[in-house]
Design an enzyme around this catalytic site. Structure first.
Site, PDB file in Angstrom:
ATOM      1  N   THR A  25       0.819  -1.355   0.200  1.00 40.57           N
ATOM      2  CA  THR A  25       0.005  -0.197  -0.032  1.00 40.57           C
ATOM      3  C   THR A  25       0.903   1.337  -0.024  1.00 40.57           C
ATOM      4  OG1 THR A  25      -1.979  -0.994   0.778  1.00 40.57           O
ATOM      5  CG2 THR A  25      -1.625   1.211   1.492  1.00 40.57           C
ATOM      6  N   HIS A 173      -6.430 -11.311  -1.411  1.00 46.45           N
ATOM      7  CA  HIS A 173      -6.037 -10.610  -0.080  1.00 46.45           C
ATOM      8  C   HIS A 173      -6.530 -11.359   0.968  1.00 46.45           C
ATOM      9  CE1 HIS A 173      -3.838  -8.654   2.946  1.00 46.45           C
ATOM     10  NE2 HIS A 173      -3.581  -7.363   2.460  1.00 46.45           N
ATOM     11  N   ASN A 233      -3.626  -5.357  12.807  1.00 44.22           N
ATOM     12  CA  ASN A 233      -5.114  -5.049  12.890  1.00 44.22           C
ATOM     13  C   ASN A 233      -5.621  -5.849  14.018  1.00 44.22           C
ATOM     14  OD1 ASN A 233      -5.617  -3.113  10.725  1.00 44.22           O
ATOM     15  ND2 ASN A 233      -5.198  -4.615   9.189  1.00 44.22           N
TER      16      ASN A 233
HETATM   17  C1  8OZ Z   1       0.211  -1.126   5.665  1.00 38.43           C
HETATM   18  C2  8OZ Z   1      -0.572  -0.135   5.415  1.00 38.43           C
HETATM   19  C3  8OZ Z   1      -1.666  -0.133   5.024  1.00 38.43           C
HETATM   20  C4  8OZ Z   1      -2.027  -1.237   4.392  1.00 38.43           C
HETATM   21  C5  8OZ Z   1      -1.482  -4.962   4.182  1.00 38.43           C
HETATM   22  C6  8OZ Z   1      -2.650  -3.780   2.732  1.00 38.43           C
HETATM   23  O1  8OZ Z   1      -0.824  -5.253   5.266  1.00 38.43           O
HETATM   24  C7  8OZ Z   1      -1.793  -3.809   4.032  1.00 38.43           C
HETATM   25  C8  8OZ Z   1      -1.461  -2.375   4.464  1.00 38.43           C
HETATM   26  C9  8OZ Z   1      -0.187  -2.266   4.969  1.00 38.43           C
HETATM   27  O2  8OZ Z   1      -1.726  -5.887   3.671  1.00 38.43           O
END
Ligand code: 8OZ
Length: 357
Positions: A25, A173, A233
């Site tokens: 990203t 993903h 997350n």
């Molecule tokens: C870092 C910042 C924003 C998104 C991922 C799409 O970890 C991301 C992501 C990573 O897969």
């Protein structure tokens, strides 16, 4: 001897090396439409065996950060097409990463300021980046069964858009705490219907997405990315080894282009659940197995020689070294990446890292 510089067959393609560009990203699409600047960035990196695009949201609801590109409108298709054409002119290959962030979003980013959606109404700890800076995550809304089916249809639509945009394939993903991963792991999935509870039920959404995307592309041009030990997350699972053993065994039955397993999180054992040796997953998958996170030339070559993987996806080194494949081959010095320009901004720290002479 097979090493990072050996060619490899992925689905119908023969790729020139096993140095893949990891999906990253970079937030350079302010209006969600891939642009000239992104075209320059990706084209500079066309000598990687395979470029995996940054996550592209599959629908307006799938977005979780400002400035990420989509793959669901005509304008987005046209923008991506200029990029895939340029990569193909250089002899490169590019897969589109299909992305739905689920709960890792905020009403500020959502259509009509709605709540983000998730398997269960469980609020992640931490903050999300919105157009007005960081804000605390909110409690998401649990998807109904009908909405789960509609989301699978959104994946199929995005897969169709990626086909029209001229990509060589798609990577689903299913990692890093986004929607599919939220279904897989029981820290985020506490449903009591067919999509929650048992490992089989928690895997159902992923497999429905794979089926829907395969119907568009054929399995040999479809890949999946997993992150079994990634705590990012606010993710966890009480028993990740049996879960991901089941997931990989199921995915093995399709004849996918490749399976991409990132080791992110393995360096902080126990945070996302009981640690296990990710190498245990490798023998469960008969196709091309791609690993990721913290590899260099030496570790990559050893991993390929030991058959721990077939290819390595490099992330940060590709940010700073557009010609990473050549540099690794020549043992040339690598440019250092500047984290302050990873997310958002302009060409600085994006397209201005030099290639060798
Ligand atoms: C870092 C910042 C924003 C998104 C991922 C799409 O970890 C991301 C992501 C990573 O897969």
């Amino acid at each position: 001897m097979t090493d990072l510089f050996s060619s490899i067959k992925v689905g119908p393609y023969t790729l020139s090396n096993r140095i893949f560009m990891a999906p990253m990203t970079r937030n350079r699409a302010p209006d969600t439409i891939p642009n000239e600047l992104m075209k320059t960035y990706y084209t500079q990196r066309a000598s990687s065996g395979l470029i995996i695009s940054e996550g592209a949201q599959i629908s307006p609801q799938a977005i979780g950060y400002p400035g990420t590109p989509g793959i669901h409108t005509e304008e987005q298709i046209a923008g991506w097409k200029t990029i895939t054409d340029a990569i193909h002119e250089q002899g490169g290959h590019i897969f589109c990463q299909l992305w739905h962030v689920g709960r890792s979003s905020h009403p500020d980013l959502q259509p009509n300021n709605e709540l983000p959606v998730a398997p269960s109404a469980i609020k992640p700890a931490g903050e999300v980046i919105t157009f007005d800076g960081s804000k605390p995550f909110v409690e998401p809304r649990a998807l109904s069964i009908d909405e789960i089916k509609e989301t699978v249809t959104d994946y199929a639509h995005a897969a169709e858009c990626a086909l029209q945009a001229g990509f060589d394939g798609v990577e689903i993903h299913a990692a890093n705490g986004y929607l599919i991963d939220q279904f897989l792991r029981n820290g985020t999935n506490q449903r009591d219907d067919n999509y929650g509870g048992s490992i089989e039920n928690r895997t159902r959404f992923l497999l429905e997405v794979v089926d829907a995307v395969n119907a568009v592309w054929g399995a040999s041009r479809v890949a999946v990315r997993l992150s079994p030990l990634q705590p990012f997350n606010d993710m966890k699972d009480s028993s990740p080894e049996p879960l991901f053993t089941h997931v990989v065994k199921e995915l093995n039955q399709y004849g996918l282009a490749y399976l991409h397993v990132t080791e992110m999180g393995a360096e902080v054992p126990g945070v996302a659940g009981p640690a296990f040796d990710l190498k245990n997953l490798r023998p469960l998958f008969d196709g091309v197995y791609v690993t990721n996170a913290g590899y260099d030339k030496q570790r990559g070559n050893v991993a390929i020689a030991k058959n721990s993987c077939d290819a390595v996806a490099f992330g940060v080194p590709f940010i700073a070294n557009p010609d990473l494949a050549q540099r690794l081959e020549l043992d040339a010095d690598l440019n250092e990446a500047d984290p302050s320009s990873f997310y958002g901004g302009d060409s600085a720290g994006y397209t201005d890292y030099p290639s060798l002479g």
